[in-house]
Design an enzyme around this catalytic site. Structure first.
Site, mmCIF file in Angstrom:
data_model
loop_
_atom_site.group_PDB
_atom_site.id
_atom_site.type_symbol
_atom_site.label_atom_id
_atom_site.label_comp_id
_atom_site.label_asym_id
_atom_site.label_seq_id
_atom_site.Cartn_x
_atom_site.Cartn_y
_atom_site.Cartn_z
ATOM 1 N N ASP A 417 -0.651 -17.667 -3.359
ATOM 2 C CA ASP A 417 -0.669 -16.220 -3.533
ATOM 3 C C ASP A 417 -0.120 -15.590 -2.247
ATOM 4 O O ASP A 417 -0.006 -16.256 -1.215
ATOM 5 C CB ASP A 417 -2.109 -15.770 -3.800
ATOM 6 N N GLU A 528 2.032 3.508 2.779
ATOM 7 C CA GLU A 528 1.887 4.937 3.033
ATOM 8 C C GLU A 528 0.715 5.217 3.964
ATOM 9 O O GLU A 528 0.793 6.092 4.833
ATOM 10 C CB GLU A 528 1.707 5.679 1.709
ATOM 11 N N LYS A 575 12.709 2.971 -7.047
ATOM 12 C CA LYS A 575 12.542 2.432 -5.689
ATOM 13 C C LYS A 575 12.528 3.536 -4.621
ATOM 14 O O LYS A 575 12.976 3.324 -3.489
ATOM 15 C CB LYS A 575 13.649 1.406 -5.372
ATOM 16 N N ARG A 623 9.110 -4.358 6.679
ATOM 17 C CA ARG A 623 9.390 -3.633 5.440
ATOM 18 C C ARG A 623 9.994 -2.287 5.816
ATOM 19 O O ARG A 623 9.373 -1.496 6.519
ATOM 20 C CB ARG A 623 8.104 -3.454 4.643
ATOM 21 N N THR A 703 3.000 -13.925 -6.846
ATOM 22 C CA THR A 703 2.310 -12.698 -6.460
ATOM 23 C C THR A 703 2.477 -11.629 -7.528
ATOM 24 O O THR A 703 3.466 -11.618 -8.263
ATOM 25 C CB THR A 703 2.843 -12.169 -5.111
ATOM 26 N N ASN A 814 -7.628 -12.719 -9.267
ATOM 27 C CA ASN A 814 -6.426 -12.942 -10.067
ATOM 28 C C ASN A 814 -5.828 -14.326 -9.832
ATOM 29 O O ASN A 814 -4.902 -14.729 -10.536
ATOM 30 C CB ASN A 814 -5.376 -11.872 -9.744
#
Length: 1086
Positions: A417, A528, A575, A623, A703, A814
């Site tokens: 994961d 954010e 996006k 990122r 993922t 999960n």
């Protein structure tokens, strides 16, 4: 004369031992022995199989899934599954039958069950009952105790979850405390902040004035992004909760589905005839956690019908590859037993009661298949597990399944994961790039200074009567550029500030001295949150946010209030996200946009640095987000709003019309900045992945996160090397697209594959074999937007197409299905809870521990079990060879050479301690195993336990058995009983010396085990009077035993010495190199 007497004895009765037996029981010969034995074995197997099959079918029967209509404030009249979590494998009725079925499904145990049962038939009995039933009963007892302990632990964990307390609303308007297990469909349940949702519910009301709340879904889909959920508008508008019992309303819910991203339902208010559609945004699934406020929901699905349970696979009993290989070898040994029995019968002849002799020979040679093998392996597995848990280099490590430690030494595919496993779920703002200047963590103080200057000048301008700011872009100073960029980051988001005490920040008085750091942030994206926290850290803080307004606090303490005019949320297709705000003081209207560089590059004005800097930041594993703005006049916005509202009201092609209107605004944007955010990796993730790759493992990342995020983490963690090509398989919806994508992948050599979950489904539907053939050749594979069931399906695909052993590692709910589907499931105790850890076979606290778990403990477990199993087989083969030679010499008589207690002692106190001490052996030290991970590659080939090594041990057993028996026959002089004493003593010494031949690294306990075993045998000779005492203390006995033992062992020691000298194994070379290197280093030290 002696030979004649002996021949006469054998012809008289073959049921007697060569040595006098204390068993004086009369043995009645019955001609129906073979039929009784066959019937008994057939009945045992068939009864167990039929009983277990019936129990499984009875327990697994499922009710038909159906849609339901739930009346608000009324208990459901239909019968639905209870809301209980159950991970147990057994119950009080199925425990014994299922455990016995699992045990006797293994050929080794079934064979010994038949052999032990045959001893109840007098004419087939050749020994004491305890010689067969003792070892078999011990094996079954140990297994049942282990399974019972494991299942009781699972039951206790389930009980903790099922006994969690919740508040249920009653018709009288009060609240009643109920357990999670007692919740039913139709109940109105309160869920507090930070409390886990007990069942699938439709969201009716919340304490938040906006009618919304955030939930955390990390245990369900693996995403750490908080999800926004909306209360049903009709019920949220009610004055009090009690009015829910007075309105005539119902909720229609579709039949239970596995899909966690969609829901089809309706809310109907019958008294007014109004009806509203319900989607997934109006639901809260079981297993999620409420992140803000307190919510009230109506339960629509419980227990086995909840999304979380339907996405979890039922726990299965895992059987290791080593156990399967040993099972195959025991079948081969059984064929050898049958072959040897047939040969002996052919030589003896089929006259008289031949079937009686046949089964007696079968029982005599059954020692070829040693029942002690199962005992030694089970105890060995428990020992390996104990060693793992006590390893100081892996604190907090727990072994939850003691049956498969050897699997860790055979792993070819590691499926991991991302969120919480490779990363820490912590976003850190790293870089602010303005094109001509870039700021990093060590220069953020300059940004803070520029920001103070920027807002000070604005405050001065406002105090001087200026009413607006100039939108010109000509030769702006660095201060202005920094200020506009930071303000854009503080405004363009969906973040809501909330005080930890739950007080609305809007009511906070700036001058009361309360620290801003007490404010927490809620958002659907951790990216954010990191941006807003960074703007707060340098002086521009977000203090208030609701659906229509937004307030910032400047470094000087002044509040800037903005009206939110429009929000364009982020989607995987666009996006990007955008927001149009209007500053209340100046009346300026600005469109702020941020998004991926691939889409923003075409929207901003021409520049010559964006693409290059995006590439540089991505190579550092950051990122990236491109931030831009566009200043709008009132007329421009009014015209846009009219067209936007008209597009939203259109009945046909609404989505495309709305997108077209928005895109008309998203052009000629002013580029403000480029940001770099790091998702912090777990400790030593890069080194661990590199180590595992060098060990020959292929690593796949599965993922539920977005493609962009998964790609970024794959690069930052070095799962995908910087100089390695990447093939991204995004939107694939048809057979033709799948065909084209696979052809494109085929043309790229040595490229990592990144594929979305829906694209994977499409490719598997049409080109399963082609996709898997290409995927397994890729150095790394990343599957994003992957549901829990898809993760498990990928594991099974790899197992089916490659036949290799797989390990799955994860930390969230999960990941449970994937962990249970893998051959070895590894759970990490992390921020997402302990659900994966509790369901896994092995639980660790950090991802970096996997390297030690596999390369050290997995290696040792596999090597030790392989050596132990082959040595135990050798122990049975050698004594069966002696028995076969003895029977052939004495007219093929079916008489045991060694009486019962000698046989029991041979497999237990005389040899078992040294043999079992092989679990302490190791071929290389942990340091060497981790320094040279390439050594692990040999383990996956299974060379430590193969048909080749097995037949080598068979040849050794035949040689040594022949030397021991023929040597004893040649050297005995007076009485035949001396053959037993010479051969058995030589056999014990040979076994002890063979342990020394097998050991690669001596441990003090190994020496102690050899001494204890030799002492036990010596004492038993002295006190139990097995043999002729006068002969035992004579010189003849000692030299004859010594000669036979040397002839049986010395050639093997010489061969081992020559092999180590001329063709040494790799591990011995590395040990010598390491020793030589250490010695040289010490010599050069001053």
């Amino acid at each position: 004369m002696m030979n004649a007497a002996v021949d006469g004895d054998f012809e008289a009765d073959e049921s007697q031992y060569l040595l006098s037996d204390t068993d004086t029981e009369t043995r009645t010969v019955k001609m129906t022995g073979s039929q009784r034995l066959c019937c008994l074995s057939y009945c045992i197997r068939n009864c167990c199989a039929r009983l277990c099959e019936g129990l499984v079918n009875c327990c697994a029967r499922r009710r038909q899934l159906s849609a339901r209509s739930v009346r608000i404030g009324h208990q459901a009249t239909e019968k639905f599954p209870p809301n209980v979590i159950r991970n147990q494998k057994y119950n009080i009725i199925t425990f014994i039958p299922l455990v016995l079925y699992e045990q006797f499904k293994m050929f080794l145990n079934l064979f010994f069950l038949v052999m032990a049962t045959s001893q109840f038939i007098p004419e087939l009995r050749i020994g004491y009952l305890y010689t067969y039933w003792g070892p078999l009963g011990f094996v079954i007892l140990v297994t049942m105790i282990r399974e019972a302990v494991d299942d009781v632990r699972r039951r206790q964990r389930d009980k903790e979850v099922n006994q969690q307390r919740y508040k249920k609303m009653t018709p009288q308007g009060g609240q009643k405390t109920v357990t999670s297990a007692s919740i039913k469909v139709g109940d109105l349940i309160f869920v507090e902040k930070d409390q886990r949702v007990p069942a699938d519910m439709v969201f009716l009301r919340t304490t938040e004035s906006s009618g919304t709340c955030f939930i955390r879904t990390d245990q369900l889909d693996g995403e750490t992004d908080w999800k926004l959920r909306l209360a049903v508008p009709v019920t949220q508008k009610l004055e009090t909760n009690e009015e829910l019992f007075t309105i005539d309303a119902s909720v229609y819910a579709e039949k239970p589905q596995k899909d966690i991203y969609n829901f089809i339902g309706t809310f109907t208010k019958h008294d007014t005839g109004t009806e509203e559609s319900l989607g997934v945004e109006n639901t809260v699934w079981a297993g999620t956690v409420v992140a803000s406020g307190r919510l009230l929901g109506v339960v629509v699905y419980t227990g086995a019908e909840t999304r979380a349970v339907m996405n979890n696979a039922a726990p299965r009993s895992k059987v290791g590859l080593l156990d399967l290989e040993i099972n195959n070898l025991t079948k081969l040994l059984f064929v050898a037993v049958l072959g040897l029995t047939v040969v002996m019968m052919c030589l003896k002849g089929f006259g008289g009661p031949w079937y009686r002799y046949f089964f007696r020979f079968l029982l005599l040679f059954s020692y070829i298949i040693p029942i002690s093998l199962r005992v030694n392996l089970d105890v060995g597995k428990a020992f390996y597990s104990w060693v793992m848990q006590r390893d100081q280099e892996m604190p907090g490590m727990v072994v939850r399944s003691t049956t498969i430690p050897e699997e860790l030494g055979r792993i070819t595919y590691l499926l991991s994961d991302k969120t919480g496993t490779l990363t820490q779920n912590e976003m850190v703002f790293k870089v602010l790039h303005l094109g001509t200047v870039a700021y990093g963590m060590d220069t953020f103080d300059e940004v803070s200074a520029h920001l103070r200057t920027f807002f000070t000048s604005k405050d001065t301008a406002c105090g001087g009567g200026a009413t607006q700011t100039t939108p010109t872009r000509m030769r702006r100073t660095v201060v202005t550029r920094v200020g506009e960029a930071v303000k854009a980051l503080a405004l363009c988001h969906n973040v809501t500030p909330v005080l930890e005490e739950g007080i609305n920040p809007a009511l906070d008085n700036v001058e009361n001295g309360e620290s801003v750091s007490s404010v927490g942030y809620q958002a659907s994206s951790p990216d954010e949150v990191s941006l807003v926290k960074w703007t707060e850290s340098i002086g521009l803080a977000l203090t208030h946010r609701d659906l229509n307004t937004l307030t910032l606090r400047t470094p000087s303490g002044r509040l800037l209030k903005y009206t939110v005019l429009q929000i364009f949320p982020f989607t995987s297709e666009t996006k990007r996200m955008g927001i149009i705000v209007k500053e209340e003081h100046t009346g300026e209207i600005v469109l702020y946009m941020k998004g991926a560089d691939i889409v923003m590059a075409g929207m901003v004005e021409y520049n010559d640095w964006l693409q290059e800097e995006c590439t540089n930041l991505a190579q550092k594993g950051l990122r990236t987000l491109v931030v831009a703005r566009k200043v709008l006049t009132q007329d421009q916005y009014t015209h846009f709003e009219q067209r936007y509202s008209a597009a939203k009201l259109s009945v046909t092609e609404r989505g495309s019309r709305v997108a077209a209107v928005v895109e008309s605004l998203e052009c000629d944007l002013e580029l403000l900045c480029l940001t770099g955010v790091e998702d912090k990796l777990q400790t030593n993730v890069k080194q661990t992945l590199e180590l595992l790759r060098n060990a020959g493992m292929k690593i796949w990342m599965l993922t539920g996160d977005k493609l962009e995020t998964a790609t970024c983490i794959a690069k930052s963690s070095r799962l995908v090397s910087p100089n390695q090509g990447v093939h991204i398989m995004g939107n694939v919806s048809s057979r033709r697209e799948a065909h084209l994508e696979l052809n494109a992948l085929r043309r790229k050599s040595d490229s990592a594959l990144i594929i979305k979950g829906d694209a994977l489904e499409t490719c598997l539907q049409y080109y399963e074999h082609e996709l898997m053939d290409l995927a397994v050749q890729c150095p790394a594979v990343v599957v994003c937007r992957c549901s829990p069931t898809q993760k498990a399906a990928v594991v099974r695909l790899i197992q089916r197409h490659t036949g290799k052993r797989t390990a799955a590692v994860g930390d969230g709910g999960n990941d449970v299905s994937m962990i249970q589907a893998a051959d070895a499931g590894i759970g990490i105790v992390g921020k997402e809870g302990k659900q994966a850890s509790l369901a896994a076979d092995f639980s660790i606290e950090q991802f970096q521990h996997i390297s030690r778990l596999c390369l050290v403990h997995g290696r040792n477990s596999y090597k030790r079990s392989a050596a132990l199993s082959q040595f135990v087989m050798h122990r049975g083969l050698i004594i069966s060879t002696i028995q076969a030679i003895f029977s052939s010499i004495f007219y093929f008589s079916s008489v045991a050479l060694y009486q019962g207690f000698l046989m029991v002692g041979y497999a237990t106190i005389y040899t078992n301690f040294p043999v079992f001490s092989l679990v302490l052996d190791q071929d290389v030290s942990p340091t060497i195993a981790l320094t040279y991970p390439e050594l692990y590659k040999d383990l996956t080939k299974g060379r430590s336990l193969s048909y080749k090594t097995f037949f080598v041990w068979v040849l050794i057993s035949i040689y040594q058995g022949g030397v021991l028996m023929y040597g004893a026959m040649l050297l005995f002089e007076d009485e035949l009983i001396h053959v037993v004493s010479i051969s058995f003593t030589s056999l014990i010494l040979t076994e002890l010396l063979m342990v020394g031949l097998t050991v690669r690294t001596w441990h003090p306990l190994m020496v102690l085990a050899l001494v204890i075993s030799l002492a036990f045998y010596t004492l038993s000779i002295v006190f139990m009077h097995y043999f002729d005492w006068d002969f035992i203390i004579s010189k003849d006995f000692f030299w004859k035993v010594l000669v036979i033992t040397l002839v049986s062992c010395l050639p093997l020691y010489i061969l081992k010495f020559l092999r180590r000298k001329f063709t040494p194994p790799t591990y011995s070379k590395l040990e010598e190199l390491n020793t030589f290197g250490s010695a040289s280093l010490n010599q050069h030290r001053p």
